[in-house]
Structure formats: structure tokens, C-alpha cells
Scaffold this motif. Sequence first.
Motif, PDB file in Angstrom:
ATOM      1  N   GLU A 180       0.831  -1.208   0.000  1.00  0.00           N
ATOM      2  CA  GLU A 180       0.000   0.000   0.000  1.00  0.00           C
ATOM      3  C   GLU A 180       0.864   1.256   0.000  1.00  0.00           C
ATOM      4  O   GLU A 180       1.821   1.373   0.757  1.00  0.00           O
ATOM      5  N   GLY A 181       0.530   2.185  -0.879  1.00  0.00           N
ATOM      6  CA  GLY A 181       1.233   3.458  -0.954  1.00  0.00           C
ATOM      7  C   GLY A 181       2.367   3.485  -1.955  1.00  0.00           C
ATOM      8  O   GLY A 181       3.009   4.529  -2.139  1.00  0.00           O
ATOM      9  N   ILE A 182       2.635   2.347  -2.604  1.00  0.00           N
ATOM     10  CA  ILE A 182       3.720   2.285  -3.592  1.00  0.00           C
ATOM     11  C   ILE A 182       3.169   2.605  -4.978  1.00  0.00           C
ATOM     12  O   ILE A 182       2.164   2.032  -5.404  1.00  0.00           O
ATOM     13  N   GLN A 183       3.836   3.507  -5.687  1.00  0.00           N
ATOM     14  CA  GLN A 183       3.406   3.859  -7.036  1.00  0.00           C
ATOM     15  C   GLN A 183       3.632   2.696  -7.996  1.00  0.00           C
ATOM     16  O   GLN A 183       4.561   1.908  -7.832  1.00  0.00           O
ATOM     17  N   ASP A 184       2.783   2.634  -9.019  1.00  0.00           N
ATOM     18  CA  ASP A 184       2.814   1.501  -9.942  1.00  0.00           C
ATOM     19  C   ASP A 184       4.160   1.347 -10.648  1.00  0.00           C
ATOM     20  O   ASP A 184       4.612   0.222 -10.904  1.00  0.00           O
ATOM     21  N   ASP A 185       4.810   2.477 -10.974  1.00  0.00           N
ATOM     22  CA  ASP A 185       6.046   2.389 -11.756  1.00  0.00           C
ATOM     23  C   ASP A 185       7.223   1.827 -10.950  1.00  0.00           C
ATOM     24  O   ASP A 185       8.241   1.427 -11.514  1.00  0.00           O
ATOM     25  N   VAL A 186       7.087   1.755  -9.614  1.00  0.00           N
ATOM     26  CA  VAL A 186       8.172   1.244  -8.784  1.00  0.00           C
ATOM     27  C   VAL A 186       8.414  -0.240  -9.061  1.00  0.00           C
ATOM     28  O   VAL A 186       9.557  -0.714  -9.064  1.00  0.00           O
ATOM     29  N   SER A 187       7.341  -0.968  -9.325  1.00  0.00           N
ATOM     30  CA  SER A 187       7.490  -2.408  -9.594  1.00  0.00           C
ATOM     31  C   SER A 187       8.337  -2.658 -10.839  1.00  0.00           C
ATOM     32  O   SER A 187       8.976  -3.716 -10.963  1.00  0.00           O
ATOM     33  N   ASN A 188       8.359  -1.672 -11.759  1.00  0.00           N
ATOM     34  CA  ASN A 188       9.180  -1.820 -12.974  1.00  0.00           C
ATOM     35  C   ASN A 188      10.665  -1.926 -12.644  1.00  0.00           C
ATOM     36  O   ASN A 188      11.427  -2.576 -13.367  1.00  0.00           O
ATOM     37  N   LEU A 189      11.074  -1.290 -11.526  1.00  0.00           N
ATOM     38  CA  LEU A 189      12.484  -1.331 -11.128  1.00  0.00           C
ATOM     39  C   LEU A 189      12.907  -2.759 -10.780  1.00  0.00           C
ATOM     40  O   LEU A 189      14.032  -3.167 -11.060  1.00  0.00           O
ATOM     41  N   PHE A 190      11.988  -3.519 -10.190  1.00  0.00           N
ATOM     42  CA  PHE A 190      12.295  -4.901  -9.822  1.00  0.00           C
ATOM     43  C   PHE A 190      12.333  -5.792 -11.066  1.00  0.00           C
ATOM     44  O   PHE A 190      13.093  -6.758 -11.117  1.00  0.00           O
TER      45      PHE A 190
END
Length: 210
Positions: A90-100
Motif C-alpha cells: 500500500e502506498g507504492i506507485q505503480d512504476d516502482v514495480s518496474n524497477l524490480f
Amino acid sequence: MGAEILSLEDSFTDEERFIESFVSGCTSDIVMLNVSGTMMATKRATLLVVEESMLAQQFDDSKWTEQGSNKSQVKQWTTEDVVEWVSTVEGIQDDVSNLFTENKINGSELLALDKDGLQMIGVKRVGTLCLLFDEIKSLKETVGQDVATLIEHSPYCFGKILDYLRLKHLNALDLTGQPPLPTVCDRRKETYDKVVKYYFPGDSSKLILG
């Protein structure tokens, strides 16, 4: 002389088989038991020795789920699994998952990430960094916990039963002789009998009580 040597060889063979019985097999067959706060460990095969017992029914193949499976599952996560987990924070922007995805972070690597590691894969916002670090820390604590089956009975009494079942299992493997019945102190005898009859209903209790 020759007969003595053969006897010694047989003894060494029996001892070798005895030791192998403890160290062989996969760790998934090891059961952790929390007996009213006292931790005990045994092989699942030991608990299955007496087929009519409640222990055998509780730990048979149809009901048994490997303990600690959550830990092994997280470590085996693929990058896609990790990305899916990140997207649920919760609270994490969608584009952050792209980093993983870009850094191909798998489950084992996810558990190893600290704040510096998160920054190295491209997490820049302080708030996001703290959120992810806290969630990874919580995940590590969850998967690092020892999972144990709760046994709400006297550790003394259950320990006596467990020791006897271990010897019965070894006897079934032809590694030891028929074990003697457990010896219980007088002040614990009544409680011990109740615990035995709980786990070994009917005639099966005679196996341990005599």
C-alpha cells in the motif's frame, strides 16, 4: 576368532544403519512441535508408527502440510512473483514495480535488499524507500519464524510418549530391539495416562500403558 570378527562386523553394520536412520531423508519430514512452550523435533515417520493413534491421523499424508513452506516459497519467487508482491504494498506507485523487473530481482534477492540495495536498483523517493524497507523487513520476519504444531499437553508426559515412539520406529526398521514401556514418576502417572489415552484411544493405549 573368525566368528568374533564377523560378530564385530555385524555390530558395526547395525550401528551404521542406526546412524543413517537419523541423518537420512529430507528435512521436510522433520516435524517441529511446540509442547506447551517446550520445543521438540522428530521425524514424521515416528508419529505415524501407531496407525490407530490421533498422532498418525494428524500427520498422515492426507492432512500433513510441510512446515516452513512459506519460507521456501518466498526464496523461490521468480521476478514476476516479486513484482506482484511489490504491487500489493500500500502506498507504492505503480512504476516502482518496474524497477524490480528491470533488475530481475528474485525472491532470495528481495529478502537480502536493504535501503542501500533499494537505492541501487533505482528507488529514489524517501517515502517509497522507507515503505519498501519496512515491508521487506516484515516479510523476512514472517518467513524466518519457525513453524511448529501446537501440542497442549504436559511436555514431560508427551516427551515420554515421543521417546517411546522413536524407539518403536527404530524397532520397526530392525535397528533396535523391542523397547520397554516408558517409566513415569508417580506424581505424573495420572496425567500421563490421560495424555496417552487421548492420543491412543481404545485398545491402542495398551501399546504404551501395557
